[in-house]
Design an enzyme around this catalytic site. Structure first.
Site, PDB file in Angstrom:
ATOM      1  CE  LYS A  74      56.523  50.235  47.915  1.00 34.69           C
ATOM      2  NZ  LYS A  74      56.783  50.815  46.640  1.00 34.69           N
ATOM      3  CB  CYS A 104      56.686  55.873  48.536  1.00 30.13           C
ATOM      4  SG  CYS A 104      56.120  56.232  46.875  1.00 30.13           S
TER       5      CYS A 104
END
Ligand code: SAJ
Length: 415
Positions: A214, A268
């Protein structure tokens, strides 16, 4: 429903947790969402939503009306717990795991043998194992999947969310998912849960690799945006139109340069690469530099606006867009908002703010609500236009609409 997951609990009903809860509920599973915000819980229980995401309102309304989804401030027993809480960084850019820890402390008393705990929040490598460690301290009566004999009675896995804000409902179902179990049995159990609602492939690995995957995805994007942003500075200096340059270079079959912008925002891409830097500071050199390049871009834009404003006795500067990217209302970690705030505080001129997706500024800027205006009014009054977000309303503009103004187009909407 014939599944080992008759009831699922989602902890954290934000941009990831709420859509996930609603999608699982739409598959006929009973879902209880848990959040610390009374406002979020009350709104959801009325079948409404407290965030903006296309089509989410209809899905939540249907799930609440059919009784499959409800929200609560208090955790209750379930077969699976999915943790989707924020993982910000602290002042020194080290990850802040306090929300994850708080979520775990909250659900620990209701966890039973055979339960599955999923960490969806983006997390530094080792966090899923840390959860197992914390749980063994909070619930010494339960065998957690840390001992090598794997006699665990609860299952713990990391399945990072990968959805793009604005396309969450499609991507939740269609994206491939990485399922990282602390042990094989954990991964196996987690696969069962995701296969209930994911049409993409579920790819099995261990928790550490899933955590790193991720972070790697977002660092990849950050490094590539940094390349585009660095090019934009070089092109400015060399008097080359960077948008034309990138279009031309991208005609090469193996070149795909991303778009420069006013900086990288959101919760993010501007955050996750720091988790890699924090874990391996001496090795993560390019990843750190990319972050610095992208973080430096707003200052560059601010200086360009100041230079433009200097040409006018009474500069009126319209900032087009405050969100962190196009066609959303999300102002979190937005370089556009950061730039607008600096221009206001530095008294560069009269500042007009145009953000079609919001009705009011965030609390800390509410004294400037009077600066919010519409696009036509801003076009009428401004002598400097700063395009900060490529919202569809702005892309509909033609260069002929703005010929009388100095335009600083950080998104290339005028090509
Ligand atoms: N941006 C540029 N130039 C580009 C692309 C993006 O300046 O060419 C900027 C955007 O304007 C924005 C920021 O980067 O400020 C991030 O936008 P984004 O649309 O690239 O990504 P996010 O932050 O909305 O979502 C990302 C996604 N990750 C990847 O594409 C690898 C999403 O799939 C993740 O789930 C999400 O982060 C997350 O939650 O981690």
């Amino acid at each position: 429903m014939l599944s080992s997951f008759a009831k699922v609990s989602v902890i954290g009903l934000g941009y990831i947790g709420l859509p996930t809860a609603a999608v699982i509920a739409s598959r006929g599973v009973e879902v209880v969402g848990v959040d610390v915000s009374e406002h979020a819980v009350n709104t959801i229980n009325q079948g409404k939503i407290h965030i903006i995401e296309p089509d989410l309102d209809m899905l939540v309304q249907a799930a609440v009306t059919t009784g499959k989804l409800r929200a609560s401030l208090m955790p209750e027993p379930a077969q699976a717990f999915m943790i989707a809480v924020p993982t910000p960084f602290k002042d020194d850019k080290a990850p802040d795991l306090s929300y994850i820890r708080a979520a775990l402390e909250n659900i620990a008393p209701v966890i039973e043998k055979g339960n599955l705990i999923i960490l969806e929040s983006t997390s530094p490598v080792g966090t899923t194992e840390q959860i197992a460690q914390w749980l063994s301290e909070l619930r010494p009566d339960l065998k957690v999947p840390l001992d090598p004999s794997d006699s665990a009675e609860v299952f713990i896995a990391h399945c990072p969310e990968r959805v793009l804000p604005g396309r969450v409902l499609q991507e939740l179902v269609s994206n491939d998912r990485i399922i990282g179990g602390i042990t094989d049995r954990c991964a196996e159990k987690a696969m069962g849960l995701y296969q209930l609602f994911v049409r993409g492939e579920c790819l099995r690995t261990n928790a550490r690799t899933a955590e790193m995957a991720k972070l790697t995805e977002n660092a990849f994007r950050d490094v590539n945006i940094a390349f585009a942003n660095e090019l934009s500075l070089i092109c400015d200096e060399l008097k080359i139109n960077v948008w034309e340059l990138i279009k031309l270079a991208n005609r090469h079959p193996r070149v795909n340069i991303l778009s420069p912008g006013p900086g990288v925002g959101g919760h993010c891409i501007a955050v996750d690469p720091w988790f890699i830097v924090d874990s391996a500071p001496a090795l993560a050199r390019m990843i750190r530099t990319a972050r610095e390049i992208n973080d430096g871009k707003p200052h560059y834009v601010i200086n360009k606006v100041k230079e433009a404003a200097d040409q006018f006795k009474r500069p009126v500067i319209a900032c087009l867009g405050l969100a962190f990217k196009a066609d959303i209302d999300d102002l979190r970690e937005s370089p556009a908002l950061d730039i607008a705030e600096h221009l206001i505080n530095d008294n560069v001129g009269e500042i007009l703010l145009v953000e079609p997706n919001i009705k009011a500024l965030p609390k800390h800027l509410s004294q400037h609500d009077d600066k919010l205006t519409t696009l036509p009014k801003a076009l009428e009054r401004a002598n400097v236009l700063v395009v900060l977000v490529d919202h569809r309303q702005f892309k509909a503009l033609h260069i002929n609409d703005v010929t009388t103004k100095v335009v600083i187009d950080t998104r290339g909407i005028f090509g």
